[in-house]
Design a protein around this motif. Structure first.
Motif, PDB file in Angstrom:
ATOM      1  N   ALA A 170       0.835  -1.211   0.000  1.00  0.00           N
ATOM      2  CA  ALA A 170       0.000   0.000   0.000  1.00  0.00           C
ATOM      3  C   ALA A 170       0.870   1.261   0.000  1.00  0.00           C
ATOM      4  CB  ALA A 170      -0.938   0.005   1.200  1.00  0.00           C
ATOM      5  N   LEU A 171       1.938   1.259   0.774  1.00  0.00           N
ATOM      6  CA  LEU A 171       2.848   2.406   0.810  1.00  0.00           C
ATOM      7  C   LEU A 171       3.559   2.566  -0.528  1.00  0.00           C
ATOM      8  CD1 LEU A 171       4.339   4.691   2.256  1.00  0.00           C
ATOM      9  CD2 LEU A 171       5.939   2.977   3.134  1.00  0.00           C
ATOM     10  N   VAL A 177       3.410   5.933  -2.963  1.00  0.00           N
ATOM     11  CA  VAL A 177       4.628   6.636  -3.396  1.00  0.00           C
ATOM     12  C   VAL A 177       4.671   6.717  -4.912  1.00  0.00           C
ATOM     13  CG1 VAL A 177       7.152   6.506  -3.468  1.00  0.00           C
ATOM     14  CG2 VAL A 177       5.948   6.104  -1.310  1.00  0.00           C
ATOM     15  N   LEU A 178       4.337   5.630  -5.596  1.00  0.00           N
ATOM     16  CA  LEU A 178       4.336   5.643  -7.060  1.00  0.00           C
ATOM     17  C   LEU A 178       3.330   6.645  -7.613  1.00  0.00           C
ATOM     18  CD1 LEU A 178       4.765   1.850  -7.889  1.00  0.00           C
ATOM     19  CD2 LEU A 178       6.389   3.704  -8.319  1.00  0.00           C
ATOM     20  N   GLN A 225       2.292   9.396  -6.114  1.00  0.00           N
ATOM     21  CA  GLN A 225       2.827  10.738  -5.880  1.00  0.00           C
ATOM     22  C   GLN A 225       3.954  11.061  -6.860  1.00  0.00           C
ATOM     23  OE1 GLN A 225       3.796  10.903  -1.706  1.00  0.00           O
ATOM     24  NE2 GLN A 225       1.677  11.365  -1.140  1.00  0.00           N
ATOM     25  N   LEU A 226       4.796  10.102  -7.154  1.00  0.00           N
ATOM     26  CA  LEU A 226       5.865  10.339  -8.133  1.00  0.00           C
ATOM     27  C   LEU A 226       5.287  10.660  -9.509  1.00  0.00           C
ATOM     28  CD1 LEU A 226       8.431   7.552  -7.183  1.00  0.00           C
ATOM     29  CD2 LEU A 226       8.757  10.017  -6.972  1.00  0.00           C
ATOM     30  N   ARG A 227       4.268   9.937  -9.890  1.00  0.00           N
ATOM     31  CA  ARG A 227       3.645  10.202 -11.188  1.00  0.00           C
ATOM     32  C   ARG A 227       3.014  11.583 -11.213  1.00  0.00           C
ATOM     33  NH1 ARG A 227       1.743   4.416 -10.809  1.00  0.00           N
ATOM     34  NH2 ARG A 227       3.327   3.272 -11.977  1.00  0.00           N
ATOM     35  N   GLU A 228       2.375  11.986 -10.106  1.00  0.00           N
ATOM     36  CA  GLU A 228       1.768  13.324 -10.036  1.00  0.00           C
ATOM     37  C   GLU A 228       2.831  14.402 -10.189  1.00  0.00           C
ATOM     38  OE1 GLU A 228      -0.387  13.459  -6.358  1.00  0.00           O
ATOM     39  OE2 GLU A 228      -2.025  12.214  -7.124  1.00  0.00           O
ATOM     40  N   VAL A 229       3.953  14.220  -9.553  1.00  0.00           N
ATOM     41  CA  VAL A 229       5.049  15.192  -9.660  1.00  0.00           C
ATOM     42  C   VAL A 229       5.563  15.229 -11.096  1.00  0.00           C
ATOM     43  CG1 VAL A 229       7.428  15.674  -8.957  1.00  0.00           C
ATOM     44  CG2 VAL A 229       5.727  15.067  -7.235  1.00  0.00           C
ATOM     45  N   GLN A 230       5.700  14.074 -11.720  1.00  0.00           N
ATOM     46  CA  GLN A 230       6.166  14.028 -13.110  1.00  0.00           C
ATOM     47  C   GLN A 230       5.191  14.758 -14.032  1.00  0.00           C
ATOM     48  OE1 GLN A 230       6.566   9.786 -13.603  1.00  0.00           O
ATOM     49  NE2 GLN A 230       8.782   9.874 -13.351  1.00  0.00           N
ATOM     50  N   VAL A 231       3.896  14.576 -13.803  1.00  0.00           N
ATOM     51  CA  VAL A 231       2.888  15.237 -14.622  1.00  0.00           C
ATOM     52  C   VAL A 231       2.984  16.745 -14.433  1.00  0.00           C
ATOM     53  CG1 VAL A 231       0.395  15.599 -14.900  1.00  0.00           C
ATOM     54  CG2 VAL A 231       1.328  13.287 -14.752  1.00  0.00           C
TER      55      VAL A 231
END
Length: 96
Positions: free
Chosen positions: A76-77, A81-82, A84-90
């Motif tokens: 779940a963690l 994290v994945l 959130q990383l994708r959101e930052v990349q977007v």
């Protein structure tokens, strides 16, 4: 009156500075030095008690950290994290 500490104020041949060796200890522990540098560090540690103590401490900390890093994060963690990383990349891609 106490006996003088033989390590206190020690000096090494050719003006070699302990700070130089202490910087190399991390690379020595990670096997990232060539054979000549490894030999020089080993020789220095054989001759210098204070540096040997610092080397032993660094080696112990490295071993403890290595043992502690075998655990995996819960799924779940990892998923959060994945995302959130994708959101930052977007966000980075959209501002370019």
């Amino acid at each position: 009156m106490s006996a003088p500490d033989p390590q206190e104020g020690h000096e090494h041949k050719r003006g070699e500075d302990c700070a130089d060796y202490l910087e190399r200890i991390v690379f020595f522990l990670d096997n990232e030095l060539d054979e000549a540098d490894c030999s020089a560090v080993r020789h220095h540690l054989d001759e210098c008690g204070p540096c040997l103590k610092k080397y032993d401490l660094e080696r112990t900390v490295k071993q403890v950290v290595a043992r502690s890093c075998h655990e995996s994060a819960p799924e779940a963690l990892r998923a959060k994290v994945l995302v959130q990383l994708r959101e930052v990349q977007v966000r980075i891609t959209s501002t370019d």
